[in-house]
Scaffold this motif. Structure first.
Motif, short mmCIF file in Angstrom:
data_model
loop_
_atom_site.label_atom_id
_atom_site.label_comp_id
_atom_site.label_asym_id
_atom_site.label_seq_id
_atom_site.Cartn_x
_atom_site.Cartn_y
_atom_site.Cartn_z
N GLY A 196 8.95 -3.94 1.51
CA GLY A 196 9.52 -5.29 1.40
C GLY A 196 10.92 -5.36 1.99
O GLY A 196 11.61 -4.34 2.13
N TRP A 197 11.32 -6.60 2.33
CA TRP A 197 12.63 -6.86 2.92
C TRP A 197 13.26 -8.09 2.28
O TRP A 197 12.55 -9.00 1.81
N THR A 257 10.27 -10.82 1.72
CA THR A 257 8.94 -10.58 2.29
C THR A 257 8.40 -9.28 1.72
O THR A 257 9.07 -8.24 1.80
N LEU A 258 7.20 -9.32 1.13
CA LEU A 258 6.56 -8.16 0.52
C LEU A 258 5.18 -7.97 1.11
O LEU A 258 4.42 -8.94 1.29
N PRO A 308 -7.29 -4.48 -3.08
CA PRO A 308 -6.80 -5.71 -3.72
C PRO A 308 -6.84 -5.59 -5.24
O PRO A 308 -7.83 -5.15 -5.82
N GLY A 309 -5.75 -5.97 -5.86
CA GLY A 309 -5.62 -5.92 -7.31
C GLY A 309 -4.93 -4.69 -7.83
O GLY A 309 -4.51 -4.66 -8.99
N ALA A 354 -2.02 -11.02 -6.62
CA ALA A 354 -2.63 -9.84 -6.00
C ALA A 354 -2.76 -9.97 -4.49
O ALA A 354 -3.35 -9.09 -3.85
N ASP A 355 -2.21 -11.05 -3.88
CA ASP A 355 -2.27 -11.17 -2.42
C ASP A 355 -1.53 -10.02 -1.76
O ASP A 355 -0.56 -9.47 -2.31
N GLN A 356 -1.99 -9.67 -0.57
CA GLN A 356 -1.38 -8.56 0.14
C GLN A 356 -0.07 -8.94 0.83
O GLN A 356 0.70 -8.05 1.22
N MET A 357 0.21 -10.23 0.99
CA MET A 357 1.41 -10.69 1.69
C MET A 357 2.08 -11.79 0.87
O MET A 357 1.42 -12.75 0.45
#
Length: 871
Positions: free
Chosen positions: A196-197, A228-229, A235-236, A255-258
């Motif tokens: 992340g940033w 931003t992560l 997933p999960g 649980a989203d990847q972005m």
């Protein structure tokens, strides 16, 4: 034995330099052998740290990896073959090469001839001893690390640059993503991961933070920063929990990847799951910008306002606006202002911002001209607001003052402006204005100085009454107000073609300004106008004397006439300006009256006789040089305004008022020697309304885009004037005279080039050409002066003796020239030393003081009055 012992001792002292030299050889040979392998290794690491492998296919990643591996193996093999370890003897040779005379090799040598001869052995021993001393001072040899010949394309620097970029903008953690591309990597992974940033707003100039590198649990984040992560794994397995964005409504699944969101408040940021992390976010709020007025608005004589202000913000101010509203409660509701004003929009002007430099804190000036606005010279409220890059606006900085406008010193012009103000206040004042205008114009000879002004006044009156019959509309109100403004300018500045009348007019305006308590800037500008009018009158008077001849002039002179030089007039005007600057207005008015009396019955002189042709030519060239300097100054100001619009306008007009007849002020008196008022008023007798509209249209056209064309036209007129002066140039038969003509020819060609550049709107090139023209003019004037001096030396001796005898007869008992025909000046000063001018002012002040003492004898008072009349 002693000699051998000394040699061994010297060699023992060389152990450390030899070792360090050997280490340098190792570094030198390692770099030359393995720089290709190091370059390949740095380039591969840079690509991995930048995450290039995450944006291409797996097949391309492995193909590129195989190529890099082969390249690395090949370069390593070549490097190993090239590299060989340096021996101690090689280090001794390298060290010996750095010393003069190769002393180390000399110590290792043995005597081959004459070893049995004692004398020869002694010489060899002395030589060995000197070499031992020289070798003992040896320093380690520097390795030669330059490999430019081996790397002509600087590939090693390309690899180093790529690695440096990767270290700054990439991450070493991205290298591990390659392991996920191996067969069975998903089964071998120990768990999910993330990155992340935190990116601050760009206007702050702060760097981006990488969350994986943060050691502290508390992170200070600027307001408006974007987080931003990216979550990797099934997933999960990882989920996001945050309370810093303040988002409401439908939110994306945790649980989203972005995830991308802005930081708007304090809170927590937590990544739940195996290998997760947690932080406390402390918000750093963006402070509101601030602005304040640092001083009252300052107005120049022509009405241009300068309002100083200061602004500040933690990251910089980007824009600002000043809103001016009428302070109706502070208005003196009398006469035409007693009615309710018609609705009018507030004045909104943008605040000037610094072009370069830091905008976190700065001081600037708002420069505008509101002279023609309906609220000019009425109380208003200034409200200043600035804005930062985040869109935040400051609290309004309010300041109450009178809206500066142009001041009119002519009573009739001031009356017209007051009627114009009443008309703009409300259209209901039209009947009252009509009555006042009819009353004023009842006896025009008593209030109007020219028929042109009277005809324009009557035209405005008839149009006003005609429009009143059919209902005065807003467009007609604006048209009449512009016509009344033009009429007031005509009445104030005058439509005078006679130089003496223009001089009297300038004196009257200055006297009226002193009586009304005008500001220093207004008085300074009027004083400059008086100087220009005086110069023009002096030139016309001198031309008239030259046409009539010296003898006819002496016959026409009266007993009360005076002979003064232009320097005497300049000193008197300097004295008037000095008195005004000191606040001694009564004495300044008295001195101005004395100047008026002197100008009525004076004649211009240059020494004891008239000007010679050479002196006239020199004076004309000096005037041409001064006008060329003013034209160049104006072109430079226009060039500055192209890069900094509106920042130089106030300074340009101020310089125009303070130049004392130089620069732009002189050149803007009009074209072909005419006043703006003259050009404006021509032809009014036939159709005043048509000429008025035409003059207004021409003025608008000139203000919009004719500045460069105007400068080119003035440059052409100045070139034509120089050609005329070249035709009257004396001293044609001398070498100096020919040099003067050649210099003036160069000046003319430079002026022609400057004209062409101005027509192309190339101000920079025009300024260069004008500089060349001025330099050539100065050179021509120097050559002309030398020619005049040579002609004077070659004049007849009898003439000089006669002039000397005449001057001797005119000397007073103190040995000074007494002058003639009422001259107030002599060739020598009565006082000597550095305090001459101060003493002269003290004497003149003392004479004025004694004149005001009524108890003195009448004979003495008459004598003092005669002194004042003469001096």
């Amino acid at each position: 034995m002693a000699q051998r012992h000394g040699i061994e001792t010297a060699l023992l002292k060389l152990r450390l330099p030899v070792f360090l030299t050997q280490c340098g050889l190792v570094a030198e040979r390692t770099l030359r052998a393995f720089w290709p392998a190091g370059s390949v290794l740095m380039l591969g690491a840079a690509l991995l740290m930048l995450g290039v492998q995450d944006h291409v296919g797996v097949e391309l990643v492995w193909a590129a990896g195989a190529i890099f591996a082969l390249a690395l193996l090949a370069t390593l093999y070549i490097g190993i073959r090239r590299f060989h370890w340096p021996s101690r003897d090689e280090a001794l040779v390298r060290l010996d090469e750095t010393l003069p005379g190769r002393p180390i090799q000399a110590l290792l040598d043995e005597q081959a001839v004459g070893a049995g001869d004692s004398a020869s052995a002694a010489v060899w021993a002395a030589h060995q001893q000197r070499m031992a001393d020289r070798a003992s001072r040896a320093q380690p040899a520097r390795p030669d690390l330059r490999i430019a010949r081996r790397d002509p394309f600087a590939l090693r620097y390309v690899a180093m640059l790529a690695l440096a970029v990767a270290l700054v903008f990439g991450s070493i953690w991205r290298v591990s993503s390659v392991t996920e591309m191996t067969p069975g990597a998903a089964q071998a992974a120990v768990g999910p991961t993330w990155e992340g940033w935190i990116e601050p707003p760009r206007y702050t100039g702060k760097p981006t933070l990488y969350l994986a590198d943060m050691d502290s649990d508390v992170i200070e984040v600027l307001q408006g920063s974007r987080i931003t992560l990216r979550l990797y794994g099934q997933p999960g397995e990882l989920s996001l929990v945050e309370s810093v964005s303040g988002r409401v409504g439908e939110l994306p699944p945790a649980a989203d990847q972005m995830h991308e969101f802005d930081v708007n408040q304090d809170g927590d940021l937590r990544i739940e799951g195996s290998g997760g992390a947690e932080w406390t976010i402390a918000l750093i709020e963006d402070e509101l910008p601030g602005v304040e007025v640092t001083g009252p608005p300052d107005a120049e004589a022509l009405g241009q306002m300068t309002l100083p202000y200061s602004a500040h913000d933690d990251y910089g101010v980007v824009a600002g606006e000043a809103v001016i509203t009428l302070d109706l409660g502070a208005v003196d509701r009398r006469y035409g202002l007693s009615s309710e004003p018609q609705p009018r929009d507030d004045i909104a002007v943008p605040l000037p911002m610094p072009i370069a430099g830091d905008r976190a804190a700065f001081d600037e000036n708002l420069i505008e001209d509101f002279s023609q606005h309906a609220w000019a010279n009425l109380p208003v409220t200034f409200s200043l607001v600035v804005e930062d890059a985040a869109g935040q606006k400051s609290a309004p900085a309010e300041f109450k003052a009178v809206l500066p406008g142009r001041r009119f010193f002519d009573p009739m012009a001031a009356a017209v402006i007051e009627m114009r103000r009443d008309l703009l206040w409300t259209r209901e004042n039209a009947p009252r204005i009509s009555q006042i205008m009819r009353a004023v114009s009842h006896r025009p000879d008593e209030v109007f100085r020219s028929e042109t002004a009277y005809l324009r006044f009557r035209t405005i009156l008839r149009r006003l009454e005609t429009m009143m019959d059919y209902g005065l509309k807003a467009e007609q109100q604006a048209e009449l107000s512009q016509a009344m403004w033009d009429l007031a300018i005509l009445l104030e500045e005058g439509d005078l073609s006679d130089a003496l009348e223009r001089l009297r007019r300038a004196q009257e305006r200055l006297a009226e300004a002193m009586k009304n308590g005008a500001s220093d800037e207004e008085i300074a500008e009027l004083m400059d106008e008086l100087r220009r009018a005086t110069d023009e009158y002096m030139r016309q008077l001198a031309q008239q004397q030259q046409q009539n001849g010296e003898e006819g002039e002496q016959q026409q002179m009266s007993e009360n006439s005076m002979q003064m030089s232009q320097d005497d007039l300049q000193r008197m005007m300097d004295r008037i300006q000095e008195l005004m600057e000191q606040g001694r207005m009564a004495e300044a008015q008295q001195a101005l009256q004395e100047l008026q009396q002197m100008m009525e019955n004076m004649r211009v002189t240059q020494g004891q006789g008239g000007q010679s042709p050479g002196e006239q030519a020199m004076q004309g060239l000096s005037e041409t040089l001064r006008k060329q300097q003013g034209l160049s100054d104006q072109a430079f100001r226009d060039l500055q305004e192209q890069f900094n619009p509106n920042a130089q306008s106030g300074q340009s007009e101020n310089n125009e008022g303070q130049s004392g007849g130089q620069g732009r002020g002189q050149s803007h008196q009009g074209q072909n020697g005419q006043n703006p008022g003259e050009n404006q008023g021509q032809g009014q007798g036939q159709n005043p309304g048509q000429n008025q509209g035409q003059g207004q249209a021409e003025g608008d056209q000139q203000g919009q885009g004719g500045m460069a064309e105007n400068l080119a036209q003035r440059q052409r007129e100045l070139r034509d004037e120089l050609r005329r002066q070249q035709g009257n140039l004396p001293g044609g038969g001398t070498e100096e005279g020919q040099a003067a003509r050649d210099a003036l020819d160069r000046a003319g060609r430079a002026m022609e080039g400057a004209e062409d550049s101005l027509r192309r709107d190339d101000l920079a090139e025009a300024i260069d050409q004008q500089s060349e023209a001025m330099e050539a003019l100065r050179e021509g004037m120097r050559a002309l002066g030398e020619a005049m001096a040579q002609q004077e030396q070659q004049s007849q001796p009898g003439q000089g003796m006669a002039e000397g005898q005449e001057r001797a007869r005119n000397r007073d008992p103190l040995g000074r020239n007494a002058g003639s025909n009422g001259s107030i000046g002599t060739d020598e000063n009565l006082l000597q030393g550095e305090d001459v001018y101060r003493r002269a002012r003290e004497l003149l002040d003392e004479i004025r003081r004694r004149t005001g003492e009524g108890e003195r004898p009448q004979m003495e008072l008459d004598y003092l009055e005669r002194l004042l009349d003469r001096f």
